[in-house]
Design an enzyme around this catalytic site. Sequence first.
Site, PDB file in Angstrom:
ATOM      1  N   TYR A   1       0.861  -1.190   0.000  1.00 20.16           N
ATOM      2  CA  TYR A   1       0.000   0.000   0.000  1.00 20.16           C
ATOM      3  C   TYR A   1       0.891   1.230   0.000  1.00 20.16           C
ATOM      4  O   TYR A   1       1.832   1.302   0.798  1.00 20.16           O
ATOM      5  CB  TYR A   1      -0.879   0.013   1.271  1.00 20.16           C
ATOM      6  CG  TYR A   1      -1.678   1.288   1.398  1.00 20.16           C
ATOM      7  CD1 TYR A   1      -2.989   1.345   0.946  1.00 20.16           C
ATOM      8  CD2 TYR A   1      -1.111   2.442   1.933  1.00 20.16           C
ATOM      9  CE1 TYR A   1      -3.720   2.529   1.026  1.00 20.16           C
ATOM     10  CE2 TYR A   1      -1.823   3.626   2.015  1.00 20.16           C
ATOM     11  CZ  TYR A   1      -3.125   3.665   1.562  1.00 20.16           C
ATOM     12  OH  TYR A   1      -3.843   4.826   1.623  1.00 20.16           O
TER      13      TYR A   1
ATOM     14  N   GLU B   1      -3.222   7.400  -4.271  1.00 20.31           N
ATOM     15  CA  GLU B   1      -3.162   6.166  -3.496  1.00 20.31           C
ATOM     16  C   GLU B   1      -3.055   4.989  -4.460  1.00 20.31           C
ATOM     17  O   GLU B   1      -3.761   4.953  -5.462  1.00 20.31           O
ATOM     18  CB  GLU B   1      -4.434   6.027  -2.657  1.00 20.31           C
ATOM     19  CG  GLU B   1      -4.460   4.780  -1.796  1.00 20.31           C
ATOM     20  CD  GLU B   1      -5.834   4.572  -1.159  1.00 20.31           C
ATOM     21  OE1 GLU B   1      -5.948   4.772   0.058  1.00 20.31           O
ATOM     22  OE2 GLU B   1      -6.772   4.208  -1.878  1.00 20.31           O
TER      23      GLU B   1
END
Length: 376
Positions: A101, A185
């Site tokens: 992530y 993101e």
Amino acid sequence: MDLYEHQARELFEEHGILVPKAEVTESPREAREIARRLGGRVVVKAQVKTGGRGKAGGVKLAADPAAAELTARQILGMDIKGHTVGKVMLAQPVDIESEFYVSYVLDRAAGRFLAIASAEGGMDIEEVAANRPEAVARIPVDPSEGVTTAKAAQIAQVAGLPDRTVDVLVRLWDVLTREDAVLVEVNPLVRTSGGQILALDGKVTLDDNARFRQERWGTQEAAHDDALEAAAAAKGLNYVKLDGEVGIIGNGAGLVMSTLDVVAGCGARPANFLDIGGGASAQIMADGLSVILSDSAVKSVFVNVFGGITACDAVADGIVQALESVRLTKPLVVRLDGNSAVEGRAILDGRAHPLVEQATTMDGAARRAAELANAH
Ligand code: GDP
Ligand code: MN
């Protein structure tokens, strides 16, 4: 303004970040053609501006072009957290070895950016962040220094990401700064079995203050590409779709904002922002209710009005009249306070609608609306 995954993917590609080959369509028939072009086996992905598509059944592997058409047919029109799927992206499947992530997000309060990264990316990142916060690295980024190779190496090292992600971290910073974004993101950023680092899913939020130089993404249309937001905009309502279950109507932006917070504080999530302003006419109330009730995610509605120039009896009249034209299908909690609150409450009591209840305080009303939403 949030971009769709396929638009984020396009930006990543332009900045030299590896992404799977992919195409977008609104048509199942065309999905079959695209799958054929991409080599047969594809991942079919719902294009909606909300996360958790995988868990909602909006990301599926199709073994061949015929299966891709079928899967696209299933996913198109699907409702994911109140967002209707209008487009699917078909992507070449990737052989995943590990999922990471990474994100950069503007930290307004601190006046800088925050790099958030974890070696445990994928669909359960929220759980990881909640249960084992130490597995998610948070590193401040000074906007005047940016993410240099050295900074990227520090982020990768603290988060436990492989060395090969350093280059991606620098390029992702370029996406943020060059494209006027306040958030980028990638989840998951993956290492393939071949050792390549690929961005498999992306979210980019552009700074609305820079919209004038981001015409590429469309101005009007892009702002209202959610069906509910489009319906609300057509009615001239000041409405923003959110991901929760409690529909919110209030008068005045400040009151509505605090209503969202109070509902969240009661363990429920607001389904929308809707400020009906000073007018609060029967028509606006009816329009607002009909938009909120057509949101399939909504489980209860909270009308929070503080009477000022517009007195509560006028608002109550508006609600009663709205109930004539809109069929109420979900419980409605009303809190009237301020100017002529007593008269307003009496009007609603007189109407005695089985799905309408009243509360005298904002906290009490929020608790009740949350309770009703969570009971479903
Ligand atoms: P999200 O659920 O909305 O975040 O959608 P994602 O695009 O992140 O997809 C959810 C999950 O599907 C990812 O975390 C991956 O585990 C999986 N996934 C997506 N694309 C592929 C792919 O090409 N190959 C494999 N093996 N898994 C994929
Ligand atoms: Mn994802």
